[in-house]
Design a protein around this motif. Structure first.
Motif, PDB file in Angstrom:
ATOM      1  N   PRO A 193      48.477  43.397  42.382  1.00  0.00           N
ATOM      2  CA  PRO A 193      47.761  42.121  42.525  1.00  0.00           C
ATOM      3  C   PRO A 193      48.339  41.021  41.634  1.00  0.00           C
ATOM      4  O   PRO A 193      48.353  39.855  42.021  1.00  0.00           O
ATOM      5  CB  PRO A 193      46.320  42.461  42.136  1.00  0.00           C
ATOM      6  N   LEU A 194      48.834  41.395  40.448  1.00  0.00           N
ATOM      7  CA  LEU A 194      49.427  40.380  39.577  1.00  0.00           C
ATOM      8  C   LEU A 194      50.684  39.786  40.206  1.00  0.00           C
ATOM      9  O   LEU A 194      50.924  38.563  40.125  1.00  0.00           O
ATOM     10  CB  LEU A 194      49.764  40.995  38.213  1.00  0.00           C
ATOM     11  N   LEU A 220      45.017  30.344  47.917  1.00  0.00           N
ATOM     12  CA  LEU A 220      44.012  30.488  46.866  1.00  0.00           C
ATOM     13  C   LEU A 220      43.020  31.602  47.195  1.00  0.00           C
ATOM     14  O   LEU A 220      42.561  32.330  46.301  1.00  0.00           O
ATOM     15  CB  LEU A 220      43.273  29.176  46.665  1.00  0.00           C
ATOM     16  N   ALA A 221      42.694  31.757  48.491  1.00  0.00           N
ATOM     17  CA  ALA A 221      41.780  32.828  48.904  1.00  0.00           C
ATOM     18  C   ALA A 221      42.399  34.201  48.622  1.00  0.00           C
ATOM     19  O   ALA A 221      41.718  35.133  48.163  1.00  0.00           O
ATOM     20  CB  ALA A 221      41.435  32.691  50.383  1.00  0.00           C
ATOM     21  N   ALA A 227      42.400  38.659  42.281  1.00  0.00           N
ATOM     22  CA  ALA A 227      41.726  38.547  40.978  1.00  0.00           C
ATOM     23  C   ALA A 227      40.478  39.423  40.953  1.00  0.00           C
ATOM     24  O   ALA A 227      40.174  40.077  39.939  1.00  0.00           O
ATOM     25  CB  ALA A 227      41.366  37.087  40.712  1.00  0.00           C
ATOM     26  N   HIS A 228      39.762  39.438  42.083  1.00  0.00           N
ATOM     27  CA  HIS A 228      38.580  40.295  42.179  1.00  0.00           C
ATOM     28  C   HIS A 228      38.972  41.763  42.054  1.00  0.00           C
ATOM     29  O   HIS A 228      38.283  42.562  41.400  1.00  0.00           O
ATOM     30  CB  HIS A 228      37.856  40.054  43.500  1.00  0.00           C
ATOM     31  N   LEU A 233      38.989  46.700  38.825  1.00  0.00           N
ATOM     32  CA  LEU A 233      39.719  47.765  38.137  1.00  0.00           C
ATOM     33  C   LEU A 233      39.337  47.810  36.655  1.00  0.00           C
ATOM     34  O   LEU A 233      39.084  48.879  36.098  1.00  0.00           O
ATOM     35  CB  LEU A 233      41.224  47.558  38.291  1.00  0.00           C
ATOM     36  N   VAL A 234      39.300  46.650  36.024  1.00  0.00           N
ATOM     37  CA  VAL A 234      38.942  46.594  34.604  1.00  0.00           C
ATOM     38  C   VAL A 234      37.508  47.092  34.394  1.00  0.00           C
ATOM     39  O   VAL A 234      37.230  47.863  33.468  1.00  0.00           O
ATOM     40  CB  VAL A 234      39.117  45.169  34.057  1.00  0.00           C
TER      41      VAL A 234
END
Length: 410
Positions: A193-194, A220-221, A227-228, A233-234
């Protein structure tokens, strides 16, 4: 004869800890019983271990049975002795004169037992010799019996040490494998994702080739979804630090009466867009009345989301059905028509960071924490997770909870 004071509860715990009761015959112990019989000149010799209800023979010479009731065991009397318990003639000893093993088979007359002392001086049993005729041991025979008892005690402790060493070695290997699995999985789950976010940011910030507004919003979506994914994950990994290796230990929740039907309906609604994106049918069998459980709305929602997301991930076509019932107890059942799971992989599904071969082959997203967290959350609610699956024929997961009366206080 002086008596050695020992706590029976501690003694029994140590005996069980050595994991020797009800084990197979072993030459090391059989040889000691044989030596004891030959040195002392008796027809019967035993390596005896005494638990709360019986004496059990790790090795025996001269008898065919492997245990007796503790109430009739001479060895039970020898446990508390500081030295050998010797009974020259059982028929004249008030402790044993009416013992069934004296008045009947094997007609014990003479008994001598040396305690098996292990750590802290605790006695687990004896090396004993038995004769059908009255007699006494010579000083040399007594020394030999003590030496054999020390040898048996040392052998028992050596076995335990070896077993513990094997267990520690196995655990070290498992932890090393887990570390590698964590590093590989988490690295991939973070980087993907990054990398996507970074790529779209570069496109958005490229002044040489400006994007039209709609394309920018689409980018952006995508970045928002990634980001979600990172946030999820975190959050999952932070929760793992609380629950440990798949248990509810350390997970603190506030439980209040919660409608399982309403909670499940919201989780299904949140998952439906993902199912529809894959062309899957997601059905929810709505019960006629509320199904109450005592639980944390947030944590139960997280558990349900993981179960539903797994069903979507591993189903390429077909139907996912969700059913809530309170018969016999509050239960949520999620069934999919997906790829299923091989029998040999099912026992490991709840291990942290474990991913099936099918997940790796299909490059399914996720660090392998979902079911670990589901089991921990449901366990913290005094519930249980039941998983049934067959390779190529789908999977069913049932989350079962204790009943909650409608009048239960918050």
């Amino acid at each position: 004869m002086s008596v050695f004071v020992q706590d029976e509860g501690t003694r029994l715990a140590v005996l069980r800890g050595h994991d020797i009761l009800d084990t197979d015959h072993e030459a090391e112990f059989d040889d000691i019983a044989l030596l004891a019989a030959e040195i002392c000149g008796t027809p019967i010799a035993l390596v005896s271990l005494v638990d709360e209800r019986r004496q059990w023979f790790k090795a025996h010479v001269g008898i065919d049975f492997r245990e007796t009731c503790r109430d009739v065991a001479f060895c039970a009397h020898a446990l508390a002795q500081t030295d050998i318990l010797e009974v020259p003639d059982a028929t004249t000893d008030p402790r044993f004169a009416n013992n069934p093993m004296v008045v009947g088979e094997p007609y014990i007359r003479f008994y001598a037992g040396a305690p098996l002392r292990v750590e802290g001086g605790l006695s687990l049993g004896t090396v004993c010799v038995i004769d059908r005729e009255p007699r006494v041991l010579t000083p040399a025979q007594r020394r030999a019996l003590r030496a054999l008892a020390r040898h048996v005690a040392a052998e028992i402790e050596l076995r335990s040490y070896a077993r513990q060493k094997v267990d520690v070695t196995r655990r070290v290997v498992e932890l090393d494998e887990l570390k590698n699995r964590i590093l590989t999985t988490v690295s991939h789950e973070l980087r993907t994702p990054l990398a996507s976010i970074r790529g779209y940011l570069e496109l958005l910030l490229d002044d040489a080739d400006p994007l039209d507004p709609q394309t920018g919003r689409d980018f952006l979506a995508v970045m928002q979804r990634n980001a979600h994914r990172l946030t999820q994950l975190v959050d999952d990994m932070l929760l793992m630090t609380k629950v440990g290796t798949g248990t509810s230990a350390g997970l603190e929740i506030t439980r209040i009466p919660t409608d399982l039907t309403e909670l499940t309906a919201a989780a299904v609604a949140g998952t439906r867009p993902l199912a529809e994106l894959k062309g899957l049918e997601l059905t929810f069998d709505l019960p006629a009345s509320p199904v109450l459980v005592r639980g944390s709305h947030r944590e139960l929602t997280r558990a349900l989301q993981h179960v539903l997301l797994n069903a979507v991930k591993f189903t390429n076509d077909g139907v996912i059905t969700v059913h809530v019932t309170d018969v016999p107890t509050p239960t949520v059942v999620v069934t999919d028509t997906g790829s299923g799971i091989a029998d040999e992989e099912i026992p490991r599904l709840f291990d942290p960071f474990y991913r099936t071969e099918d997940a790796d082959d299909a490059a399914v997203q996720g660090p392998g924490l979902g079911l670990t967290l589901v089991e921990a959350i449901i366990s913290a609610h005094d519930g249980e997770v039941e998983l049934r699956s067959r390779l190529g024929a789908g999977t069913t997961i049932a989350l079962r909870f204790p009943s909650c009366p409608a009048t239960a206080p918050a």
